[in-house]
Design a protein around this motif. Structure first.
Motif, short mmCIF file in Angstrom:
data_model
loop_
_atom_site.label_atom_id
_atom_site.label_comp_id
_atom_site.label_asym_id
_atom_site.label_seq_id
_atom_site.Cartn_x
_atom_site.Cartn_y
_atom_site.Cartn_z
N HIS A 263 -1.45 10.58 1.62
CA HIS A 263 -2.12 11.27 2.81
C HIS A 263 -3.24 10.19 2.91
O HIS A 263 -3.33 9.87 4.14
CB HIS A 263 -2.75 12.52 2.34
N LEU A 264 -3.69 9.57 1.96
CA LEU A 264 -4.82 8.44 2.16
C LEU A 264 -4.27 7.17 2.93
O LEU A 264 -4.65 6.87 3.60
CB LEU A 264 -5.54 8.14 0.94
N GLU A 265 -2.93 7.03 2.37
CA GLU A 265 -2.27 5.78 3.10
C GLU A 265 -1.97 5.94 4.54
O GLU A 265 -2.10 5.27 5.35
CB GLU A 265 -1.10 5.46 2.09
N GLU A 266 -1.63 7.10 4.72
CA GLU A 266 -1.28 7.63 6.11
C GLU A 266 -2.39 7.49 7.16
O GLU A 266 -2.26 7.23 8.00
CB GLU A 266 -0.61 8.92 6.03
N ALA A 267 -3.61 7.93 6.22
CA ALA A 267 -4.89 7.81 7.27
C ALA A 267 -5.03 6.41 7.72
O ALA A 267 -5.81 6.14 8.76
CB ALA A 267 -5.85 8.43 6.47
N VAL A 268 -4.78 5.40 7.01
CA VAL A 268 -5.39 4.29 7.29
C VAL A 268 -4.15 3.36 8.05
O VAL A 268 -4.48 2.17 8.28
CB VAL A 268 -5.84 3.44 5.89
N HIS A 269 -2.90 3.80 7.78
CA HIS A 269 -1.61 3.18 8.20
C HIS A 269 -1.62 3.08 9.72
O HIS A 269 -0.95 2.02 10.26
CB HIS A 269 -0.30 3.97 7.87
N GLY A 270 -2.32 3.76 10.64
CA GLY A 270 -2.29 3.52 12.00
C GLY A 270 -3.24 2.50 12.64
O GLY A 270 -3.22 2.21 13.67
N ALA A 272 -4.44 -0.78 13.76
CA ALA A 272 -3.72 -1.77 14.42
C ALA A 272 -3.64 -3.18 13.72
O ALA A 272 -4.82 -3.52 13.39
CB ALA A 272 -3.91 -1.95 16.08
N GLY A 273 -2.67 -3.76 13.47
CA GLY A 273 -2.68 -5.09 12.89
C GLY A 273 -2.77 -4.95 11.29
O GLY A 273 -2.30 -5.94 10.79
N VAL A 274 -3.51 -4.12 10.81
CA VAL A 274 -3.84 -4.25 9.31
C VAL A 274 -3.39 -3.00 8.51
O VAL A 274 -3.74 -2.65 7.61
CB VAL A 274 -5.32 -4.38 8.92
N GLY A 275 -2.72 -2.13 9.60
CA GLY A 275 -2.39 -0.82 8.81
C GLY A 275 -1.67 -0.81 7.55
O GLY A 275 -2.01 -0.06 6.55
N GLY A 276 -0.75 -1.72 7.43
CA GLY A 276 0.18 -1.88 6.53
C GLY A 276 -0.39 -2.33 5.27
O GLY A 276 -0.30 -1.99 4.11
N LEU A 277 -1.25 -3.31 5.55
CA LEU A 277 -2.25 -4.09 4.35
C LEU A 277 -3.24 -3.04 3.85
O LEU A 277 -3.26 -2.91 2.48
CB LEU A 277 -2.96 -5.12 4.97
N LEU A 278 -3.86 -2.21 4.67
CA LEU A 278 -4.54 -1.14 4.09
C LEU A 278 -4.21 -0.34 3.41
O LEU A 278 -4.68 0.41 2.40
CB LEU A 278 -5.48 -0.66 5.51
N LEU A 281 -3.38 -1.30 -0.01
CA LEU A 281 -4.67 -1.61 -0.70
C LEU A 281 -5.12 -0.23 -1.22
O LEU A 281 -5.54 0.11 -2.24
CB LEU A 281 -5.90 -2.10 0.10
N VAL A 282 -4.93 0.94 -0.36
CA VAL A 282 -5.36 2.31 -0.89
C VAL A 282 -4.40 2.63 -2.14
O VAL A 282 -5.17 3.13 -3.02
CB VAL A 282 -5.05 3.33 0.31
N ASN A 283 -3.22 2.29 -2.18
CA ASN A 283 -2.13 2.64 -3.17
C ASN A 283 -2.53 1.91 -4.43
O ASN A 283 -2.44 2.54 -5.51
CB ASN A 283 -0.63 2.33 -2.77
N THR A 284 -2.91 0.67 -4.16
CA THR A 284 -3.23 -0.42 -5.46
C THR A 284 -4.57 0.07 -5.98
O THR A 284 -4.67 0.39 -7.29
CB THR A 284 -3.43 -1.50 -4.82
#
Length: 315
Positions: A263-270, A272-278, A281-284
């Motif tokens: 859920h934390l990953e999904e919260a930052v995934h949107g 723009a541009g850095v969602g995948g990286l964020l 980072l959350v998972n890591t």
């Protein structure tokens, strides 16, 4: 007679095409499996250089060679047959065994942090590792091979999960190919990293001004890079170990921790541009935090129990 010969040649050609197709399938499957394990490969590459930190240049490559041989032995002679047999007869046991290995990685990482924070063994560590004798080299190589065993186990299990639908023999061949490819990749890169300062010295002696500048940069920068990789290696043990535990408890039926991280990953995934990286980072960070907590608990127990036994023995 001629007709029979032609038929035989046709059969041989058909078998050759089938064998070639099988080789192509194995290669493609090995490539997919290796790609899935890429994250752990990066961690393995980051962890290993710290084991040669402090040794004299003439011992660096021989030590890496010993660790690489130990790593390949781990993969081919222990992990591969055990993983294949478990996947065939006791697939439910793979996750608990991986979690035991993940806990060991958490302990290793937390133990190193505790030593740095407490100054434990500080006087011993101030002396270059290469000056501490042959026994210290054996100790470092053994420690590296033990840590590699856990990382290799995760690499092989991840690869195994990608080829579970293949026949047993194909699975064995694919995993053997993955084992060799990953070992060559990891320890080839590690060898290149630790010898970059020697390459820098060679470039610094060239007549070209540009080559000399690059050489001086490498000579000045490589000790700092090796020290950084040593620290990254410690953190990598925590996040890999924590991630193994996070995924493991989810596979065993406790979905709360992994769902929270998801859920934390999904919260930052949107973003723009850095969602995948964020998201990564959350998972890591979550995995590293879990690894640190679990590792700290194990370190506390490991240091507390010997004291209890010692105290009991004195009474």
């Amino acid at each position: 007679m001629a007709g029979g010969l032609v038929a035989l040649l046709d059969d041989i050609a058909a078998l050759a095409k089938l064998a070639a197709a099988s080789v192509d399938d194995v290669g493609a499957a090995a490539g997919r499996a290796s790609a899935k394990a890429a994250g752990v490969v990066v961690d393995d590459t980051a962890v290993t250089p710290r084991y040669v930190h402090g040794f004299t240049p003439d011992r660096e490559l021989p030590i890496i060679k010993k660790i690489a041989i130990g790593s390949l032995r781990n993969k081919l002679l222990i992990i591969l047959p055990v993983a294949l047999l478990l996947s065939q007869f006791l697939p439910w046991l793979l996750t608990p065994l991986l979690m035991v290995g993940g806990t060991y990685l958490c302990y290793e990482g937390a133990e190193k942090i505790w030593e740095k924070a407490s100054g434990h063994h500080e006087a011993h560590e101030d002396e270059p590792a290469g000056a501490q004798g042959e026994e210290q080299e054996k100790t470092m190589v053994s420690g590296a091979i033990r840590t590699d065993f856990i990382l290799s186990a995760e690499i092989m299990v991840i690869a195994l999960n990608e080829v579970t639908n293949e026949p047993f023999v194909s699975r064995a061949v694919i995993l053997a190919v993955v084992a060799v490819l990953i070992t060559v990749l990891v320890y080839g890169v590690v060898g290149l990293i630790v010898k970059m300062d020697d390459i820098g010295l060679h470039l610094a002696e060239r007549d070209s001004g540009a080559a000399q500048a690059v050489g001086r940069f490498l000579v000045r920068g490589m000790p700092k890079l090796l020290a950084l990789l040593s620290t990254v290696g410690i953190v990598a043990m925590l996040w890999v170990g924590g991630h193994i535990l996070l995924v493991g408890v989810d596979d065993l039926g406790w979905h709360g921790p992994y769902s929270l991280v998801h859920h934390l990953e999904e919260a930052v995934h949107g973003v723009a541009g850095v969602g995948g990286l964020l998201g990564w980072l959350v998972n890591t960070l979550a995995s590293a935090l879990i690894g640190l907590v679990v590792g700290a608990v194990v370190v506390t127990v490991m240091h507390f129990l010997p004291r209890r036994k010692k105290t009991a023995a004195t009474h």
